[in-house]
Scaffold this active site. Structure first.
Site, PDB file in Angstrom:
ATOM      1  N   GLY B  54      31.799 -15.239  18.249  1.00 35.29           N
ATOM      2  CA  GLY B  54      30.265 -15.295  18.359  1.00 35.29           C
ATOM      3  C   GLY B  54      29.538 -14.696  17.865  1.00 35.29           C
ATOM      4  N   GLY B  56      24.785 -13.966  17.262  1.00 35.54           N
ATOM      5  CA  GLY B  56      23.846 -14.492  18.123  1.00 35.54           C
ATOM      6  C   GLY B  56      24.266 -13.607  19.289  1.00 35.54           C
ATOM      7  N   HIS B  57      24.025 -12.349  19.802  1.00 37.72           N
ATOM      8  CA  HIS B  57      24.585 -11.476  20.665  1.00 37.72           C
ATOM      9  C   HIS B  57      24.323 -10.320  20.449  1.00 37.72           C
ATOM     10  CE1 HIS B  57      26.448 -15.213  22.605  1.00 37.72           C
ATOM     11  NE2 HIS B  57      27.645 -14.847  22.112  1.00 37.72           N
ATOM     12  N   LYS B 105      36.239 -11.781  25.561  1.00 40.64           N
ATOM     13  CA  LYS B 105      35.756 -12.801  26.135  1.00 40.64           C
ATOM     14  C   LYS B 105      36.135 -13.597  26.976  1.00 40.64           C
ATOM     15  CE  LYS B 105      31.463 -12.523  24.199  1.00 40.64           C
ATOM     16  NZ  LYS B 105      31.895 -11.968  22.752  1.00 40.64           N
ATOM     17  N   ASP B 110      37.801 -18.157  21.518  1.00 41.24           N
ATOM     18  CA  ASP B 110      37.350 -16.409  21.967  1.00 41.24           C
ATOM     19  C   ASP B 110      39.122 -16.637  21.903  1.00 41.24           C
ATOM     20  OD1 ASP B 110      35.632 -16.636  20.845  1.00 41.24           O
ATOM     21  OD2 ASP B 110      35.023 -14.520  21.998  1.00 41.24           O
ATOM     22  N   HIS B 219      25.780 -18.622  25.576  1.00 39.32           N
ATOM     23  CA  HIS B 219      25.361 -19.653  24.699  1.00 39.32           C
ATOM     24  C   HIS B 219      24.434 -20.917  24.691  1.00 39.32           C
ATOM     25  CE1 HIS B 219      28.966 -17.564  24.692  1.00 39.32           C
ATOM     26  NE2 HIS B 219      29.037 -17.499  23.344  1.00 39.32           N
TER      27      HIS B 219
END
Lengths: 357, 357
Positions: B54, B56-57, B105, B110, B219
């Site tokens: 995802g 956002g990291h 991860k 995922d 998250h």
């Protein structure tokens, strides 16, 4: 206030201890007075570059000490000017016989205390030069400043002049280059949230959920105006134009003269940007804004520069001159000639900025 | 919600456009499906390293694409797994004949989508290996995961295995090294504030002014426990001990077998840390915590490691695997042998991590 700190009065000391523990290969931290030097200082025959200012802007300045950048950094308490003894002791510690160059951000306290330190160092037989950084296009005369504030161009000046000193530039050449970088650099910042100074324990200012501050300084000083919250494209465009459409800027600065042993005044006029210029574009996080959002701003900045005929030759994107955990960002554009680009590309090995080695 | 974004549905696309504009020398961005490749991909004869997850990291993973690290990154929507076609197309784009290694991860989505992509790529005649990263010591079985979550060790694995691939390791050697790095790495994270997912528009969770979340995921998943706010020393010690006192960890993982063309199960047991170990220590900002506070945590971490007889051989301090603008930090310790240190020290040139070149 929630921060990863211990006692408020130990914040700066303990962060410096952390840096000293983490980076003994690059730097050495001295306490009481507090200053950070290159691990291998003094470097004989090399001009020594010294900067400093209030803490709370990390990695600037301590994180920029190392090969190819600063020889020393003098951290004051959070958002508080360092005292003259810090710069004086740092100058004695890093002078390798070729003199020391102070890079001073334009805040009243910093200017006064660096001036005193310059006089003390000169009294000890150390050649001194001192260049003022006053690149903030947002406001003239602010809460802490006569004239424009010193912000993002400081990071670029430290990198570029640091490389020139490493390459053997003498003190006057380093001072000339620093002055040129400052005169060709302009910045603008915005804030989405306030920061909280540990000793104050509460946010420096209030900003509603539906507004942002345009033209903010790096200490939560008021900006140009408070505006309704807008999109990244609108904010990015307004920031880019505040720099690109800024006119010439004239003011009188004081620089040290080693011949007369006194300060001399110089009138400087910074040129505006024009079509055909090539620039280094620096998009900076104020601390609390993640790099992902900086790319949204960079995207718009690149478009505006292209429309204006300004070519981005290099860029730097990330948190380099911060305002504690403030959310927001700043843009700095630096008109770059071959000399500036050569020293920008040169190797640098510091905790905060590293490439080429 | 105040963020430097435009329309919520364009956040990931526009950040990728910003990256593409900023770093054409290092990487190339492909859209629909979205993936980022090295500018010079495919590199003939070199194992290609692919990760993703995802968004956002950031800078992970797109910011780690470049020489000496990832060949490709596949960004999903914010905190949402990428789809199989992203990894499949990326694999075809970067395979230079020596096969592709997926670093995955451990989040259910995922894992499933990388498995599908591996099967598709294998079907096209591409040799595939897939290594699971599950290093989070905080919790076993969480909101999005069976087993431990994949967090900070991912960054270290991408750097180390990326260097090994650059040095000519074949696919099995790269997979063995990635598995070793994961088994020797452990992480723990804490949050002082929630983050806000753009599409949600409000904070993921509520956290009082006087409390923090210990063992948080990347998250905003719940952690081990919610605790009264504490000092940097108390938090740093509790984090360090959560890693250093963690026992052996046994689970079954699925890895691809190119001989049989099917998944095989392996039981793995990660060893605990012990006196005499040397480690890479990684202190990471969750996005909204400035580097200055990370040094306060590093200071305590270094003290605890020394007390436990664990030597910090290298360190990495800054925002590398973030959770949007969340305030907080994580610690990763990776037991490092000579092979791991050699590849850690090797040159890397990516937007997010750079040294030695």
């Amino acid at each position: 206030m929630k921060k990863l700190i211990n006692a408020v009065e130990d914040v700066v000391k303990e962060q410096l201890e952390g840096m000293a523990t983490a980076h003994p290969d690059m730097l050495k931290v001295h306490f009481e007075p507090n200053y950070v030097t290159r691990a291998d200082a003094p470097v004989q025959g090399k001009v020594a570059l010294i900067s400093g200012g209030g803490s709370g802007h990390e990695p600037m300045h301590g994180g920029f000490v190392g090969k190819g950048m600063l020889d020393a950094a003098c951290p004051g308490e959070v958002f508080t000017s360092p005292t003259p003894d810090q710069m004086y002791e740092a100058a004695k510690a890093v002078d390798g016989g070729a003199g020391v160059l102070f890079l001073v951000k334009n805040y009243t306290g910093d200017v006064l205390n660096f001036e005193t330190a310059a006089e003390l160092a000169y009294g000890d037989g150390i050649k001194v030069q001192s260049i003022l950084i006053d690149d903030d296009a947002a406001v003239k005369d602010s809460l802490y400043t006569a004239g424009r504030r010193g912000v993002g161009t400081t990071v670029l000046a430290e990198k570029i002049v640091g490389a020139a000193a490493e390459a053997g530039y003498d003190l006057e050449q380093c001072a000339d280059l620093a002055r040129k970088v400052n005169q060709n650099g302009r910045s603008i910042g915005i804030a989405l949230t306030s920061c909280t100074v540990p000793a104050a324990g509460k946010p420096t200012f209030d900003l509603g959920e539906d507004e942002y501050e345009f033209g903010i300084g790096i200490h939560g000083e008021p900006g140009r105006e408070r505006l309704p919250m807008a999109s990244a494209d609108e904010i990015g465009e307004k920031m880019a134009l505040a720099i690109l459409d800024d006119g010439p800027y004239t003011r009188t600065v004081r620089e040290w003269d080693n011949e007369s042993g006194d300060w001399v005044e110089k009138e400087l006029t910074d040129p505006p940007f024009k079509s055909g210029d090539q620039v280094i574009a620096f998009v900076n996080s104020m601390g609390g804004t993640p790099v992902s959002e900086l790319y949204a701003i960079y995207r718009k900045l690149a478009e505006i520069c292209e429309n204006k005929g300004v070519t981005i030759a290099r860029n730097l994107i990330g948190p380099y001159i911060t305002s504690l955990e403030m959310q927001g960002c700043s843009i700095t554009l630096l008109k770059a000639d071959d000399e500036i680009l050569k020293f920008w590309d040169a190797p640098v090995v510091t905790p905060g900025l590293r490439w080429g080695a």
